[in-house]
Design a protein around this motif. Structure first.
Motif, PDB file in Angstrom:
ATOM      1  N   ARG A 242       0.826  -1.211   0.000  1.00 26.39           N
ATOM      2  CA  ARG A 242       0.000   0.000   0.000  1.00 26.39           C
ATOM      3  C   ARG A 242       0.855   1.254   0.000  1.00 26.39           C
ATOM      4  O   ARG A 242       0.499   2.261  -0.610  1.00 26.39           O
ATOM      5  N   ARG A 243       1.995   1.192   0.689  1.00 25.15           N
ATOM      6  CA  ARG A 243       2.912   2.333   0.668  1.00 25.15           C
ATOM      7  C   ARG A 243       3.448   2.559  -0.743  1.00 25.15           C
ATOM      8  O   ARG A 243       3.514   3.702  -1.229  1.00 25.15           O
ATOM      9  N   LYS A 244       3.804   1.478  -1.421  1.00 26.74           N
ATOM     10  CA  LYS A 244       4.311   1.597  -2.787  1.00 26.74           C
ATOM     11  C   LYS A 244       3.229   2.082  -3.745  1.00 26.74           C
ATOM     12  O   LYS A 244       3.512   2.804  -4.706  1.00 26.74           O
ATOM     13  N   GLN A 245       1.984   1.695  -3.473  1.00 20.67           N
ATOM     14  CA  GLN A 245       0.888   2.163  -4.322  1.00 20.67           C
ATOM     15  C   GLN A 245       0.754   3.678  -4.254  1.00 20.67           C
ATOM     16  O   GLN A 245       0.548   4.348  -5.275  1.00 20.67           O
ATOM     17  N   LEU A 246       0.885   4.235  -3.039  1.00 19.23           N
ATOM     18  CA  LEU A 246       0.808   5.689  -2.888  1.00 19.23           C
ATOM     19  C   LEU A 246       1.967   6.373  -3.607  1.00 19.23           C
ATOM     20  O   LEU A 246       1.787   7.419  -4.233  1.00 19.23           O
ATOM     21  N   GLU A 247       3.158   5.786  -3.505  1.00 17.07           N
ATOM     22  CA  GLU A 247       4.318   6.355  -4.207  1.00 17.07           C
ATOM     23  C   GLU A 247       4.091   6.332  -5.722  1.00 17.07           C
ATOM     24  O   GLU A 247       4.410   7.296  -6.426  1.00 17.07           O
ATOM     25  N   LYS A 248       3.551   5.232  -6.222  1.00 19.01           N
ATOM     26  CA  LYS A 248       3.278   5.103  -7.658  1.00 19.01           C
ATOM     27  C   LYS A 248       2.236   6.116  -8.100  1.00 19.01           C
ATOM     28  O   LYS A 248       2.332   6.714  -9.182  1.00 19.01           O
ATOM     29  N   LEU A 249       1.239   6.325  -7.250  1.00 19.02           N
ATOM     30  CA  LEU A 249       0.190   7.296  -7.548  1.00 19.02           C
ATOM     31  C   LEU A 249       0.752   8.709  -7.622  1.00 19.02           C
ATOM     32  O   LEU A 249       0.422   9.488  -8.526  1.00 19.02           O
ATOM     33  N   GLU A 250       1.607   9.054  -6.675  1.00 22.15           N
ATOM     34  CA  GLU A 250       2.208  10.388  -6.665  1.00 22.15           C
ATOM     35  C   GLU A 250       3.092  10.603  -7.895  1.00 22.15           C
ATOM     36  O   GLU A 250       3.080  11.679  -8.497  1.00 22.15           O
TER      37      GLU A 250
END
Length: 290
Positions: A242-250
């Motif tokens: 989930r942390r990586k998903q937020l980074e990918k989104l940003e």
């Protein structure tokens, strides 16, 4: 009793509207938590989770149901973990809206340039509409409208690509943990989860995470040699995903801010010239001729 309760929890809401979808998903998360608490207390909850068939969230719930029924795993734990996953999804959607709000505001402002061009003509004492609504001016207006339509569709497609990054990141590992709680070995648990995801067409889940070289498999291998508890380790995998998903989104939102310049330059700016600059120049020349 458990089978009857599972049959009650079988459909989910969401509408296509962003705000409506978020509100319904938040309500569904609360219902999942309430149902999990009732099951832990040994009570068959009278209020079932309100679902709508064939929705994305309902398909994930059906995956949890299939795993719980097949393995005899604690269904309350599955409901609680799904509530946590939906909470993380709500946070990701909120973050996405914040990241895109500035871009959308800039797009709306720039898209209004053709209208500003017409207004600018009136402010300097000329009548651009008289040029646009007569003769070749109609062609200019039609061309500008086509360019604006292409630009809007282009930009919407770009923002939709960012929206497609949405998923229940890492929840596959928690489903494996649920199956293993029911007594399945790691390989059996992964196969069961993959089959349940495919059979229920769960769009928010990705079977690639269960591959031999995936994050789930690497963690299970470490736990096998270390002898440590798999449950906590797999939940940590979910948190990291989930942390990586937020980074990918940003990252995607940052790139969108740069990519959006292309349709603005190719479509909106020419439309502004066609409706704001050329009619103004023609009106000024007509005024000088008069």
């Amino acid at each position: 009793m458990k089978a009857r309760y599972l049959s009650k929890i079988a459909a989910i809401m969401p509408g296509d509207s962003e705000s409506k979808f978020d509100a319904e998903l938040a309500q569904y998360k609360q219902e999942l938590q309430s149902a999990a608490a009732c099951l832990r207390a040994g009570v068959a909850a009278s209020a079932a989770v309100s679902l709508e068939q064939n929705s994305r969230a309902a398909s994930v719930l059906r995956v949890v149901q299939d795993i719980a029924i097949t393995t005899g795993a604690p269904y309350a734990w599955g409901l609680q973990s799904l509530a946590r996953a939906f909470d993380a999804l709500l946070e990701a959607r909120k973050r996405r809206r914040v990241l895109l709000s500035g871009i959308k505001a800039s797009m709306a402002l720039v898209a209004a340039l053709p209208l500003f061009g017409v207004a600018m003509g009136y402010l300097v004492g000329f009548d651009p509409l008289r040029v646009l609504l007569r003769g070749y001016g109609v062609l200019l207006l039609f061309a500008a409208a086509c360019l604006m339509l292409v630009g809007v569709l282009w930009l919407r497609r770009m923002t939709a690509q960012v929206a497609r990054l949405e998923s229940l990141a890492g929840y596959e590992s928690e489903l494996v943990a649920l199956a293993m709680c029911g007594g399945f070995a790691a390989a059996q648990a992964k196969k069961l989860v993959a089959d349940a995801i495919c059979s229920n067409n769960a769009e928010w889940l990705n079977t690639d995470e269960l591959a031999a070289d995936g994050s789930v498999d690497s963690v299970l291998a470490k736990m096998r040699y270390a002898g440590a508890g798999f449950n906590t380790a797999l939940q940590e995998v979910a948190l990291e995903a989930r942390r990586k998903q937020l980074e990918k989104l940003e990252t995607a939102a940052e790139k969108l801010g740069t990519k959006a310049l292309l349709p603005l330059a190719c479509c909106v700016l020419p439309a502004f010239i066609l409706t704001g600059v050329i009619p103004l120049v023609v009106a000024m020349l007509q005024g000088v001729g008069d």
